[in-house]
Design an enzyme around this catalytic site. Structure first.
Site, short mmCIF file in Angstrom:
data_model
loop_
_atom_site.label_atom_id
_atom_site.label_comp_id
_atom_site.label_asym_id
_atom_site.label_seq_id
_atom_site.Cartn_x
_atom_site.Cartn_y
_atom_site.Cartn_z
N LYS A 119 2.27 2.58 1.44
CA LYS A 119 2.49 0.86 0.61
C LYS A 119 3.02 0.43 2.38
O LYS A 119 2.94 -1.24 2.60
CB LYS A 119 2.44 0.76 -0.66
N LYS A 209 -8.81 7.38 -1.38
CA LYS A 209 -9.01 7.16 -3.03
C LYS A 209 -9.41 5.43 -3.73
O LYS A 209 -9.20 4.71 -2.52
CB LYS A 209 -7.16 7.13 -3.18
N LYS A 212 -7.28 -0.48 -5.39
CA LYS A 212 -7.41 -1.40 -5.93
C LYS A 212 -7.53 -2.97 -4.84
O LYS A 212 -8.12 -4.12 -5.26
CB LYS A 212 -6.16 -2.06 -7.19
#
Ligand code: TYM
Length: 342
Positions: A119, A209, A212
């Site tokens: 991230k 993956k 969102k």
């Protein structure tokens, strides 16, 4: 004797995805319905985790309530008094325990968290918050405050669960038996009745993956997607040109991901699903059947969601928060005593 605790939480940074549902919501709801009379079930909203990255602050309060609504629409039995649903930020012991655990966690050990590395790379080092760095320790506090033994989560949370176990064991070795050490991910998966914890992939980029992230709308199914459009996403999912359905994450990740979604949504075992589809050469038939399963699932979920009365949710939140405050404060006090603060 105190009841054994099953606990999980999902951030509400955007609408929940099919990955969130299959990896965490579905197992938790299944466990809640199976064990609510013998265990304590905590399904909470980690709202402090949500603000570790930039969010729509004005819409946050509504998003939190929507998250709880989704839990209930997916079947969380909130009428059961052993089921608790609460907002993390309403129970200040989460933040206080985090600080204490911070002081027993190595900087190097926290720096190894892959989710943080991924991230922060995306966000950029100058803009990444200390909150995001500290997030796994906050997650450990969420779990350890309530003596949770069972924590159903997706595969991406493996390292965080391991860190929680390490911190708990370290603390117990130093100060006596203060924390319940949660089970490892393999045992968690067995408890839920699956081979291993799930990692649902993007429909478009099946090596990634399903997340969102707004940058991959075609690869992501949101629980609030229009059901027909979601069906179209399945139909146009990336596969391969082997022209043979086969469960193989390395060679055929796209079709394997669809098989995984199929068996998880239809509650079939891997054997049952493979019996039906293995070696078939028509991807179209398989996709059409999965598309209609996804469409029916989303339609039902959205209908259930529309029926939910917000005042019942708020009432449940308040009752849960008051009870959880008692439990969390008692645990916090024992920690404060152990380290000599009280
Ligand atoms: P979060 O909000 O990123 O994701 C919520 C849950 O959904 C699972 N998940 C998936 N499972 C399978 N396939 C996917 N593609 C997929 N995407 C997400 C995640 O594994 C997770 O279980 N730190 C946590 C939230 C949290 C928490 C906790 C969880 C805070 N405190 C205490 C359990 C216990 C997180 O950010 O998950």
């Amino acid at each position: 004797m105190n009841k054994s605790v099953i606990l999980t939480g999902l951030r509400v940074n955007s609408d929940f995805t099919l990955g969130n549902y299959l990896g965490a919501i579905k197992p938790m709801v299944m466990l809640a319905n199976k064990y609510a009379n013998t265990h304590q079930l905590n399904m909470f909203i980690p709202d402090l985790h949500t603000i570790t990255v930039d969010v729509d602050y004005e819409g946050l309060n509504k998003a939190i309530l929507n998250g709880v609504k989704d839990y209930v629409a997916e079947g969380l039995p909130i009428e059961n008094q052993n089921v608790y649903t609460y907002r993390q930020s309403y129970i200040s012991a989460h933040s206080e325990l985090t600080w204490i655990l911070d002081c027993f966690t190595g900087f190097g050990e926290a720096s190894r968290m892959v989710e943080f590395k991924d991230k922060s790379q995306k966000i950029g080092e100058d803009r990444v918050s200390i909150g995001l760095f500290n997030y796994p320790i906050l997650m450990a506090a969420d779990i350890l405050l309530y003596n949770a033994l069972w924590v159903p989560v997706g595969e991406d949370q493996r390292q965080h669960i391991e860190l929680t176990r390490t911190i708990a064991q370290r603390f117990n070795n130093k100060f006596g038996n203060i924390f319940t050490v949660p089970k490892n991910l393999l045992e968690q998966a067995k408890f839920v009745g699956v081979e291993k914890s799930l990692r649902i992939r993007s429909l478009k980029y099946p090596n990634n993956k399903m997340s969102k992230s707004i940058s991959d709308p075609a690869g992501t199914i949101l629980l609030n997607d229009n059901p027909k459009q979601a069906a179209k996403k399945i139909m146009s999912a990336t596969t391969d040109d082997f022209a043979k359905i086969n469960y193989d994450w390395d060679k055929q990740p796209g079709i394997t991901n669809l098989l995984q979604i199929y068996m998880s949504l239809s509650d079939e075992t891997k054997e049952q699903t493979l019996d039906k589809w293995q070696d078939k050469n028509n991807y179209g038939d398989f996709k059409r059947e999965l598309a209609s399963i996804v469409e029916a699932f989303l339609t039902k979920f959205q209908q259930e969601r529309n029926k939910i009365d917000e005042s019942t949710l708020i009432h449940k939140l308040k009752i849960s928060e008051s009870k959880m405050q008692e439990q969390a404060n008692a645990k916090l006090l024992s920690v404060q005593k152990a380290v000599g603060l009280r």
